[in-house]
Design a protein around this motif. Structure first.
Motif, PDB file in Angstrom:
ATOM      1  N   SER A 172       0.844  -1.199   0.000  1.00  0.00           N
ATOM      2  CA  SER A 172       0.000   0.000   0.000  1.00  0.00           C
ATOM      3  C   SER A 172       0.877   1.245   0.000  1.00  0.00           C
ATOM      4  O   SER A 172       1.968   1.260   0.566  1.00  0.00           O
ATOM      5  N   SER A 173       0.411   2.288  -0.646  1.00  0.00           N
ATOM      6  CA  SER A 173       1.181   3.524  -0.744  1.00  0.00           C
ATOM      7  C   SER A 173       0.222   4.706  -0.685  1.00  0.00           C
ATOM      8  O   SER A 173      -0.995   4.545  -0.815  1.00  0.00           O
ATOM      9  N   TYR A 174       0.814   5.873  -0.479  1.00  0.00           N
ATOM     10  CA  TYR A 174      -0.014   7.084  -0.475  1.00  0.00           C
ATOM     11  C   TYR A 174       0.656   8.166  -1.300  1.00  0.00           C
ATOM     12  O   TYR A 174       1.873   8.148  -1.527  1.00  0.00           O
ATOM     13  N   GLU A 175      -0.142   9.104  -1.744  1.00  0.00           N
ATOM     14  CA  GLU A 175       0.342  10.185  -2.603  1.00  0.00           C
ATOM     15  C   GLU A 175      -0.404  11.465  -2.250  1.00  0.00           C
ATOM     16  O   GLU A 175      -1.630  11.475  -2.166  1.00  0.00           O
ATOM     17  N   LEU A 176       0.373  12.490  -2.039  1.00  0.00           N
ATOM     18  CA  LEU A 176      -0.199  13.795  -1.724  1.00  0.00           C
ATOM     19  C   LEU A 176      -0.199  14.629  -3.000  1.00  0.00           C
ATOM     20  O   LEU A 176       0.847  14.901  -3.575  1.00  0.00           O
ATOM     21  N   THR A 177      -1.383  14.980  -3.467  1.00  0.00           N
ATOM     22  CA  THR A 177      -1.508  15.750  -4.699  1.00  0.00           C
ATOM     23  C   THR A 177      -2.256  17.048  -4.419  1.00  0.00           C
ATOM     24  O   THR A 177      -2.737  17.287  -3.311  1.00  0.00           O
ATOM     25  N   THR A 207      -3.374   3.829  -2.138  1.00  0.00           N
ATOM     26  CA  THR A 207      -3.662   2.630  -2.915  1.00  0.00           C
ATOM     27  C   THR A 207      -3.595   1.437  -1.979  1.00  0.00           C
ATOM     28  O   THR A 207      -2.605   1.257  -1.261  1.00  0.00           O
ATOM     29  N   THR A 208      -4.649   0.644  -1.970  1.00  0.00           N
ATOM     30  CA  THR A 208      -4.699  -0.506  -1.071  1.00  0.00           C
ATOM     31  C   THR A 208      -3.716  -1.578  -1.539  1.00  0.00           C
ATOM     32  O   THR A 208      -3.381  -1.663  -2.719  1.00  0.00           O
ATOM     33  N   PRO A 209      -3.260  -2.448  -0.628  1.00  0.00           N
ATOM     34  CA  PRO A 209      -2.271  -3.456  -1.011  1.00  0.00           C
ATOM     35  C   PRO A 209      -2.871  -4.563  -1.866  1.00  0.00           C
ATOM     36  O   PRO A 209      -4.071  -4.831  -1.821  1.00  0.00           O
ATOM     37  N   VAL A 210      -2.016  -5.205  -2.651  1.00  0.00           N
ATOM     38  CA  VAL A 210      -2.401  -6.352  -3.478  1.00  0.00           C
ATOM     39  C   VAL A 210      -1.470  -7.500  -3.111  1.00  0.00           C
ATOM     40  O   VAL A 210      -0.247  -7.358  -3.157  1.00  0.00           O
ATOM     41  N   ASP A 245     -10.213  -0.311   4.326  1.00  0.00           N
ATOM     42  CA  ASP A 245     -10.757  -1.666   4.492  1.00  0.00           C
ATOM     43  C   ASP A 245     -11.937  -1.917   3.554  1.00  0.00           C
ATOM     44  O   ASP A 245     -12.193  -3.057   3.144  1.00  0.00           O
ATOM     45  N   ALA A 246     -12.660  -0.881   3.206  1.00  0.00           N
ATOM     46  CA  ALA A 246     -13.826  -1.020   2.331  1.00  0.00           C
ATOM     47  C   ALA A 246     -13.450  -1.051   0.855  1.00  0.00           C
ATOM     48  O   ALA A 246     -14.290  -1.371   0.014  1.00  0.00           O
ATOM     49  N   ALA A 247     -12.205  -0.740   0.532  1.00  0.00           N
ATOM     50  CA  ALA A 247     -11.782  -0.671  -0.872  1.00  0.00           C
ATOM     51  C   ALA A 247     -11.284  -2.030  -1.352  1.00  0.00           C
ATOM     52  O   ALA A 247     -10.884  -2.892  -0.576  1.00  0.00           O
ATOM     53  N   ALA A 248     -11.305  -2.212  -2.675  1.00  0.00           N
ATOM     54  CA  ALA A 248     -10.833  -3.446  -3.289  1.00  0.00           C
ATOM     55  C   ALA A 248      -9.309  -3.434  -3.347  1.00  0.00           C
ATOM     56  O   ALA A 248      -8.682  -2.380  -3.309  1.00  0.00           O
ATOM     57  N   PRO A 249      -8.691  -4.627  -3.444  1.00  0.00           N
ATOM     58  CA  PRO A 249      -7.230  -4.681  -3.562  1.00  0.00           C
ATOM     59  C   PRO A 249      -6.742  -3.878  -4.770  1.00  0.00           C
ATOM     60  O   PRO A 249      -7.281  -3.991  -5.870  1.00  0.00           O
ATOM     61  N   GLY A 250      -5.738  -3.043  -4.536  1.00  0.00           N
ATOM     62  CA  GLY A 250      -5.166  -2.234  -5.608  1.00  0.00           C
ATOM     63  C   GLY A 250      -5.969  -1.010  -5.967  1.00  0.00           C
ATOM     64  O   GLY A 250      -5.609  -0.288  -6.898  1.00  0.00           O
TER      65      GLY A 250
END
Length: 577
Positions: free
Chosen positions: A180-185, A192-195, A275-280
């Protein structure tokens, strides 16, 4: 043969027990029939033995697997066994319902020791020796009568080939986990959730293929899940949580760097969203994001673009004093302050010592003019103070001299000393500023450069609200000849002035006028030394001051020296520079 033992080997060779062929009670005709039968059998066996031992082919009934090899010459046997006929079945490999491909036995490294198999198949019925002569005939007979002599196939595997095939399948199946990663825009904070990844168990796959022993079939390869790492949202919140700050000039790196984005992240709310999001899946996290008002690129375009204010004062005094002024000015030259930074004169210039090159020059100490290391550096602080006023900077701390300075307008000076008093100002322009200081034999010049956002400018004025005169004191001394007078201390008239900061628009309209400071300059009496050495008889009068042409000329003391703290420790009261 009655009464004699018959070996099991004989029974096995004949296929029956000959004793069963003998009637219990026979007459002569029976014995004759038996003799004829025996003769025929012996003759047939002999003939079959001759044929068998002269046969140059694979015997009847010899098979490899389900394949009959009967009638093959040695060359034909070799050709068949070295062909792909025995390893023609394909192997299908799957993992997690995903097909990893169809592979021939040869592609998986399967092979047969054909020399060993050929020798085994050919040796059936081709035994040597007397006993072999009979056994070969019997083997021929059994083969003609439908008997089978099956030769086992031993399938081997080339480990290098099989493991290479397994590695190739793993390369197609394996998948690296995506952490999982994050991006500040500019649009907000995204994550992004982990896969999860997956990895094929190559060793288990190799064992499963070898277990087929060259037979066709399907292999379900085992594999493992490699979990992707999720975000430590508490740590992310700690890393990102900050107040926004604009781009600034990094003094150590000597370049403009980006500011800080203000972020406030609620870890619990963010965890619920992930937790509610799909992988990736890339989602926006619930966070408050405030971006700097100015980027590094924007600041770079206006950095040190404008002159904010500038002034100069004339240099005078001894060589040591001029050197002191230049050393102090060099310490301040090129100094850069980011928005909000405070300039501290004593911290920037440092302690004035002989080791650093500072010399003794006149300065005011408790109302008297004395030689002090670093005398004259108050001219640098005063010139900077006046330039800072003209640049419309915020003054944090400033003290006036004890007496009116001669090199700068009243109310525009700033006295300093190591340990206090201090002179400090703040950069409140919203942009980095740079202080340029130049010194030569005639003057010291201070210029502030930065970024102007309007066309305003500053003029400084002062108003005298009171004054106090000085008196002349005559002090007799036997160190001077009778009739000689010498000025020991020059006089100063006291003044109290109010300075004003006047801000004008570009067209000359006065926008504001505010009191800047109140400066109280003390008066100082003039002291005249009167000589008494060789005093004549009574009745002789002293000449008026200045009448004696032999008197030593009196010059005003050097102004702007380095003062020391007064005995009472109060800054800016009896400290004069």
């Amino acid at each position: 043969m009655a009464g004699k033992r018959v070996s099991q080997a004989t029974i096995d060779m004949l296929g029956y027990d000959p004793r069963e062929m003998i009637p219990k009670k026979k007459g002569r005709a029976g014995w004759i029939a038996l003799g004829v039968t025996a003769a025929l059998l012996v003759g047939g066996a002999a003939a079959l033995g001759v044929y068998a031992n002269s046969c140059d082919q694979v015997f009847p009934g010899v098979t490899v697997g389900d394949q009959s090899l009967a009638g093959y010459s040695r060359e034909e046997l070799t050709a068949y066994l070295t062909s792909d006929g025995l390893l023609s079945g394909e192997v299908s490999v799957t993992a997690d319902g995903e097909s990893l491909g169809q592979y021939t036995q040869r592609e998986l490294g399967a092979y047969i020791n054909t020399d060993k198999l050929e020798d085994a198949a050919w040796s059936i019925g081709h035994e040597e020796g007397a006993l072999g002569w009979f056994k070969n005939g019997w083997t021929m007979l059994k083969g003609l009568l439908g008997g089978k002599a099956k030769t086992d196939i031993e399938v081997l595997y080339n480990e290098n080939v099989l493991r290479a095939a397994a590695a190739e399948m793993a390369a197609a199946f394996d998948r690296e986990p995506v952490d999982s990663s994050y991006e500040l825009t500019r649009d907000g904070l995204y994550a992004t959730t982990p896969v999860d990844g997956q990895t094929l168990d190559q060793e288990a796959l190799v064992q499963a293929v070898e277990a087929l022993k060259g037979r066709p079939g399907t292999v379900e390869a085992s594999w493992e899940t490699v979990p992707g790492r999720g975000l430590d949202l508490e740590t992310v919140a700690q890393e990102l949580n900050a107040e926004p700050s604009s781009a600034r000039y990094d003094i150590e790196q000597g370049r403009v760097v980006d500011g800080t984005v203000g972020v406030s992240l609620d870890p619990e709310a963010a965890r619920f969203a992930m937790d509610a999001a799909a992988p990736g899946e890339r989602i926006q996290l619930p966070a408050q994001v405030v971006y700097p008002e100015m980027t590094a690129q924007e600041l770079e375009a206006v950095l040190f673009r404008d002159e904010l204010g500038s002034t100069s004062t004339k240099l005078s005094g001894t060589k040591a004093r001029r050197t002191n002024v230049k050393l102090a000015g060099d310490c301040c030259d090129g100094l850069i302050l980011n928005d909000g930074d405070i300039f501290d004169y004593n911290q920037v210039v440092g302690r004035r010592t002989v080791e650093r090159g500072f010399g003794a020059a006149p300065a005011y100490v408790s109302g008297e003019t004395v030689e002090t290391i670093g005398g004259g550096i108050c001219q640098v602080s005063s010139t900077i103070y006046y330039a800072a006023l003209l640049s419309n900077l915020e003054i944090v701390e400033r003290y006036a001299h004890g007496y009116t300075p001669s090199y700068i307008m009243w109310g525009m000076d700033a006295t300093v000393s190591w340990g206090g008093p201090e002179f400090r100002f703040r950069n409140n322009t919203g942009y980095p500023i740079r202080m340029d200081v130049t010194c030569d034999n005639n003057q010291i010049k201070v210029t502030f450069v930065g970024t102007k956002t309007d066309d305003t400018y500053v003029k400084m004025t002062y108003e005298e609200i009171s004054s106090s005169s000085y008196e002349t004191e005559y002090v007799e001394t036997d160190e001077l000849d009778w009739g000689t007078q010498k000025r020991k201390q020059s006089p100063y008239t006291g003044h109290t002035v109010i300075s004003y900061r006047n801000v004008y628009s570009g067209d000359g309209t006065l926008l504001s006028r505010a009191q800047e400071a109140k400066s109280v300059y003390k008066s100082r009496n003039e002291i005249i030394l009167v000589g008494t050495r060789g005093k004549p008889v009574s009745g002789t009068t002293l000449p008026e001051f200045g009448e004696d042409p032999g008197g030593e000329p009196v010059l005003p003391p050097e102004d702007g020296g380095e003062p020391s703290l007064p005995s009472d420790g109060s800054p800016g009261i009896s400290i004069f520079g």
